[in-house]
Design a protein around this motif. Sequence first.
Motif, PDB file in Angstrom:
ATOM      1  N   GLN A 112       0.794  -1.220   0.000  1.00 18.58           N
ATOM      2  CA  GLN A 112       0.000   0.000   0.000  1.00 18.58           C
ATOM      3  C   GLN A 112       0.833   1.280   0.000  1.00 18.58           C
ATOM      4  N   SER A 113       2.035   1.193   0.512  1.00 16.84           N
ATOM      5  CA  SER A 113       2.862   2.398   0.651  1.00 16.84           C
ATOM      6  C   SER A 113       4.135   2.227  -0.152  1.00 16.84           C
ATOM      7  N   TRP A 114       4.467   3.251  -0.930  1.00 18.92           N
ATOM      8  CA  TRP A 114       5.642   3.197  -1.796  1.00 18.92           C
ATOM      9  C   TRP A 114       6.456   4.478  -1.672  1.00 18.92           C
ATOM     10  N   GLY A 115       7.762   4.345  -1.826  1.00 23.57           N
ATOM     11  CA  GLY A 115       8.619   5.510  -1.892  1.00 23.57           C
ATOM     12  C   GLY A 115       8.772   5.970  -3.330  1.00 23.57           C
ATOM     13  N   GLN A 116       9.578   6.994  -3.527  1.00 26.09           N
ATOM     14  CA  GLN A 116       9.796   7.561  -4.855  1.00 26.09           C
ATOM     15  C   GLN A 116      10.985   6.937  -5.577  1.00 26.09           C
ATOM     16  N   GLY A 117      11.845   6.274  -4.831  1.00 27.87           N
ATOM     17  CA  GLY A 117      12.992   5.614  -5.447  1.00 27.87           C
ATOM     18  C   GLY A 117      14.272   6.408  -5.289  1.00 27.87           C
ATOM     19  N   THR A 118      15.379   5.679  -5.290  1.00 28.30           N
ATOM     20  CA  THR A 118      16.702   6.292  -5.236  1.00 28.30           C
ATOM     21  C   THR A 118      17.614   5.589  -6.230  1.00 28.30           C
ATOM     22  N   GLN A 119      18.444   6.359  -6.909  1.00 27.38           N
ATOM     23  CA  GLN A 119      19.282   5.819  -7.975  1.00 27.38           C
ATOM     24  C   GLN A 119      20.571   5.228  -7.421  1.00 27.38           C
ATOM     25  N   VAL A 120      20.914   4.052  -7.907  1.00 21.37           N
ATOM     26  CA  VAL A 120      22.193   3.416  -7.599  1.00 21.37           C
ATOM     27  C   VAL A 120      22.900   3.137  -8.920  1.00 21.37           C
TER      28      VAL A 120
END
Length: 124
Positions: A112-120
């Motif tokens: 139900q809950s998601w973050g926006q993401g981070t680049q690796v």
Amino acid sequence: QEHLVESGGGSVEIGGSLTLSCTGSGRIFGCMGWFHQGPGKQLEEVAAAYFDVDGATKYADSVKGRFTISRDSAENTLYLQMSSLKPEDTGIYTCAANGEWDPFERRCLSLQSWGQGTQVTVSS
């Protein structure tokens, strides 16, 4: 819905390590996981955990033995420790939580809950 924010991404050399963090506005609960989307590839669940019941975890074969999912004692931050990084680990990493645990497939459902993401980015 819990608001999740990832941090800790960046550029690292092949064989290096990074630890990603995912902080919620409150307690992070239910099934939780980290997802990876490589350039031009589909979203893949690389690590899943169901700490609230039996501490169950599941890793994709591509990261098994190299990545570790964990949650802090305050239960509001989820981590992904990554080591022995490879170029194919490059991509966007997104955390998710508040889902249901599938005990047969050992993966998260209905997150139900998601973050926006981070680049690796892993390179030589």
